[in-house]
Scaffold this active site. Structure first.
Site, PDB file in Angstrom:
ATOM      1  N   SER C  63       0.810  -1.260  -0.030  1.00 55.49           N
ATOM      2  CA  SER C  63       0.052   0.060  -0.007  1.00 55.49           C
ATOM      3  C   SER C  63       0.947   1.315   0.101  1.00 55.49           C
ATOM      4  O   SER C  63       0.265   2.402  -0.162  1.00 55.49           O
ATOM      5  CB  SER C  63      -0.824   0.101   1.374  1.00 55.49           C
ATOM      6  N   LYS C  66       0.581   3.187  -3.011  1.00 53.89           N
ATOM      7  CA  LYS C  66      -0.588   4.204  -3.132  1.00 53.89           C
ATOM      8  C   LYS C  66      -0.288   5.670  -3.011  1.00 53.89           C
ATOM      9  O   LYS C  66      -1.154   6.575  -3.594  1.00 53.89           O
ATOM     10  CB  LYS C  66      -1.739   3.942  -1.946  1.00 53.89           C
ATOM     11  N   TYR C 191      -3.494  -2.758 -10.588  1.00 53.59           N
ATOM     12  CA  TYR C 191      -3.340  -2.471  -9.276  1.00 53.59           C
ATOM     13  C   TYR C 191      -2.530  -3.203  -8.347  1.00 53.59           C
ATOM     14  O   TYR C 191      -1.637  -2.824  -7.578  1.00 53.59           O
ATOM     15  CB  TYR C 191      -4.810  -2.250  -8.420  1.00 53.59           C
ATOM     16  N   TYR C 243      -4.972   3.356   7.538  1.00 59.85           N
ATOM     17  CA  TYR C 243      -6.403   2.770   7.615  1.00 59.85           C
ATOM     18  C   TYR C 243      -7.186   3.106   8.978  1.00 59.85           C
ATOM     19  O   TYR C 243      -6.868   4.233   9.398  1.00 59.85           O
ATOM     20  CB  TYR C 243      -6.185   1.097   7.710  1.00 59.85           C
ATOM     21  N   VAL C 261       1.140  -3.712   3.970  1.00 60.45           N
ATOM     22  CA  VAL C 261       0.977  -4.771   4.712  1.00 60.45           C
ATOM     23  C   VAL C 261       2.536  -5.797   4.391  1.00 60.45           C
ATOM     24  O   VAL C 261       2.326  -6.777   5.131  1.00 60.45           O
ATOM     25  CB  VAL C 261      -0.316  -5.542   3.936  1.00 60.45           C
TER      26      VAL C 261
END
Lengths: 307, 307, 307, 307
Positions: C63, C66, C191, C243, C261
């Site tokens: 992530s 991102k 992705y 998150y 992660v």
């Protein structure tokens, strides 16, 4: 049909399950009840009554009282009552605030807690005071059960109030959405009083008779509500009578019914009979474990479901 | 009872409402349908059929097909089917993902979209392929409707698939929770095929007959499912047959039934008849506006509710 | 400040915690990583780099990618990007569909899964194909990290896709709300490719430098984004970077950051340095347990929080 | 930097927006305020103060008081306070019950209503009574603002209580989860009292000074909280200070801050200054529309964001 034999068979068959349920323990008055109790009564249209077990033992009817207050609210307000409450299953636990918030303070139906407290509030507005409301509720129940001895337990009502913060939350939330008329605390107290009414299965099966007979009591001849209203009360019992296990109850039992956390369940077979069963141990959804099973056995053995 | 006269009265009484509903417009094939259509058919246990309006005009049965696939899944899996899907009303719109996520990919019941797609997936696993599944669904419907001409519309199915992203989302979500066996895209295509089956109200009222007769077709003598299974299918129709207006339908109509976005509604009166009504204009909950009203008039005029 | 000494102290202090986290195990490629790994690198504005531990070992940035794709989308679309995605913390798990449904397919922010998949979709629209998109993402990362060797792992990307049903669900749901342009499956594959990019903490701390320096890389002199955009990227990292533990990270660490992660976390101290830490064991919220602790120790020891 | 000139520019630039917001109208006392008001004050670490507009006009600080009560609760309970409340953004409206129910009565953070009422309850437990609590809150605010004249408005507090049913619902819900110690009604009254404290922007910018200076007031020399606690209060202001527009505020303004429904916003630039702005017209999220814009202009013009 030999109803007595069927009831006795059922009493025998459910015995091994009597310890499986869990008696409600959120207030002492309920947690003290012996989980071994079992009672099953039916009252036919001609007044004949069959029963098995502790059908003379009083217990706290709890949410079963919501059927009676809902009916009184229909008598008082007619269809205007549906401006305040809906008639859809909630799909959520009985005391959830989530849906009530999303739906702007209008409870899904009269049998979840928010709906029942709202009904009590409507009755208080109608009758003019909490005192008159509780005596009118008692008067109505004594009439349909044909028993003047019926009363509520002060001790249970007081004990509920001490743990009634969630119901206070529900009522305050409805009030914040302008869907509540009276003093929150007084109405919640009145609500707990009618939940604390004590009856036995003989009384309760007798009390359901007018709902199996188009609103007219076949014994005393009194008409309590219209056939149209009966159809609707029974429909709401079928779709919403057992919290988020209502579908399961319709699926397994196939009768309009209403349960209470005291372990009682009432049900109706249109044209045929009123039913009440009692066993204090509850299943995971808060309905009488043995009571539900006993009713399933009854409809299976008699073939008397509505479907 | 003079059923023909009652049907004609109803047809007259609902006329002013025919423009009030809104025809489904998410795909061209459905939006083109004339909102003026109205049809009402009943088939009695002895095979006598009464109808009024366009009872010979085919329409897209859409979610009514979910009753038939659910029944096939019960025949294939028995009670094991309930490991995959529940039988509780959802209290949410038919295509909501919220509940499905909170409940770890197990759909509330077989009649919301997630549940019906899951049922189709189970059938694909049982029959071995999507092709066999759709032909078995057709074979079953042709048998209970006693009409070999019944088929699905390729055009409607293809059009649905072009707008089927939400159903793809539901299926992928179930797959992420390991509650889905086969290729998501293929199963969703198969689902849209059985939704695109075309029937008229004469066929549909005939097809419901075995559900009013303990699982045995009173005309052709075939037994499709057990009385126990019928009771349960009817219970699920009553509590979950009309999305988040299921309580309202039970309340006003008082019959087990299932609606489709094409404007059709089927219903059952146990021991008496199968019913189908059609009018393409929908109410806010996605059920036929005139169809619901016509059924309410029917149970009021005949007194034939289950309650 | 003696950064090297501080990093070594931290490495010592976190040692007892290295077994406390839980390595991501939803795909084999991630679950095989040795939980003992620990690396901490910082790169100052003048290019000086300090590091401790396995700072040369590549890991899956997941992530963290991102941040880079969000920046590319800002370069491509400017503020129009906010028609597609929000900048609010979600208050929900990273892959929840609930909020996405309530908010009609517009993801809360670019760092929850739905938002990041949406960003990838926007890039595919901008660059014209999935192939160009992934090579542009790589080209950008190679530039800011000043390392042409950086690439993604085909094996990890393929393995993710096999378990990517929830991301497929999110993308289909956005598509059903018309907030998604391209083929769901192809975009989700792309992705997963950028999530499967492999870097080490030296590279990552170097890559964050332009975000600590108003958008201009102080070493190669290139301006990647405007100071205004930097402020906003950093703000979104602070409020949404971890998150539903984003508040906790701001609270304990007090720096804009983003976790993956794979156990990596990047962070920025405006005007001072880029930071990257890696330790594969995750805490209950899916962020590196030791990485979070190490960063908290770092801001405590250096006094370099933004607050 | 010529702060006075910058403030005057901003006052000019926001003028056209003064009618765009909507003054809070849920109680008369707030709805009567003239929407034309605008004030902006800053207090530097050396005590120098700059201001523009109605910086001497008192207004209802409302939720800004939550910063002060949260700080008092940290002084009283230290990190034990986090057993009762979290520090995560909620992603939901400020007064939502939904999340509170899902998370078993533990409020997400001290700045949503449930959290702030819970903090007040904790203070009542700590100080021993509601009376002492409100006087201690006043004593603290008078000290940090260096102004003994500060008091609350009885009229506003009483008026809030008349419409405070939702806060009563939140408190009752927390009590039902055993996360509330004292009498619901008394605590909610105390909460409304500290919300009804009246200050002006000069006072408020002065009061924030210790939060920009590691907990020690640079003028009076008093240490109110530890540097660690300051870092955390500022972090919670940044991530949770503006309800479900907290991300937007971080994104556009880039400073730790807290808004109130009276139209005030306080903010902090670590090491540099305390800030307060006031304009009664609110945006859709309930934060001062002009106040937010003015702060965005201020950080853009001065370059003084934390990012």
């Amino acid at each position: 049909m030999d109803y007595q034999k069927i009831l006795e068979e059922i009493a025998e068959e459910v015995k091994p399950l009597l310890h499986k349920g869990k008696v409600a323990d959120y207030i002492p008055a309920l947690s003290e009840v012996d989980p071994e109790h079992f009672a099953f009564s039916i009252t036919l249209s001609d007044g004949t009554q069959y029963h098995v077990g502790d059908s003379q033992t009083l217990f706290s009817i709890q949410s079963i009282s919501k059927v009676f207050t809902f009916i009184l609210s229909l008598k008082a307000y007619g269809t205007h009552m549906y401006d305040r409450i809906g008639v859809e299953p909630s799909g959520n636990p009985f005391n959830s605030l989530v849906q009530l918030e999303y739906e702007h303070g209008k409870p899904r139906n009269p049998f979840i807690n928010a709906g029942a407290v709202n009904v009590t509030d409507a009755l208080v507005s109608h009758y003019g005071s909490c005192e008159i409301t509780i005596s009118e509720v008692l008067r109505f129940i004594r009439s349909i059960a044909d028993d003047e001895s019926i009363d509520f337990s002060d001790r249970v009502a007081a004990s509920e109030m001490e743990h009634g913060f969630r119901n206070m939350a529900l009522a305050n939330l409805m009030k914040s959405f302008n869907n509540f008329d009276n003093c929150v605390e007084e109405v919640v107290k009145t609500y707990f009083k009618h939940c604390a009414i004590e009856m036995n299965t003989d009384m309760l099966s007798r009390a359901m008779l007018f709902l199996s007979n188009y609103g007219k009591d076949p014994i005393n001849g009194k008409t309590y509500i219209t056939p149209q209203q009966v159809k609707r009360v029974n429909a709401v019992m079928l779709t919403c009578g057992h919290y988020d296990a209502s579908g399961d109850f319709a699926f397994h039992v196939g009768l309009p019914g209403k349960s209470g956390v005291g372990g009682g369940i009432v049900a109706v077979i249109p044209d045929v009979m009123g039913i009440a069963v009692w066993s204090p141990g509850l299943n995971a959804q808060g309905n009488s474990l043995v009571g539900t099973k006993a009713l399933e056995l009854f409809t299976t053995k008699t073939g008397l479901s509505i479907f």
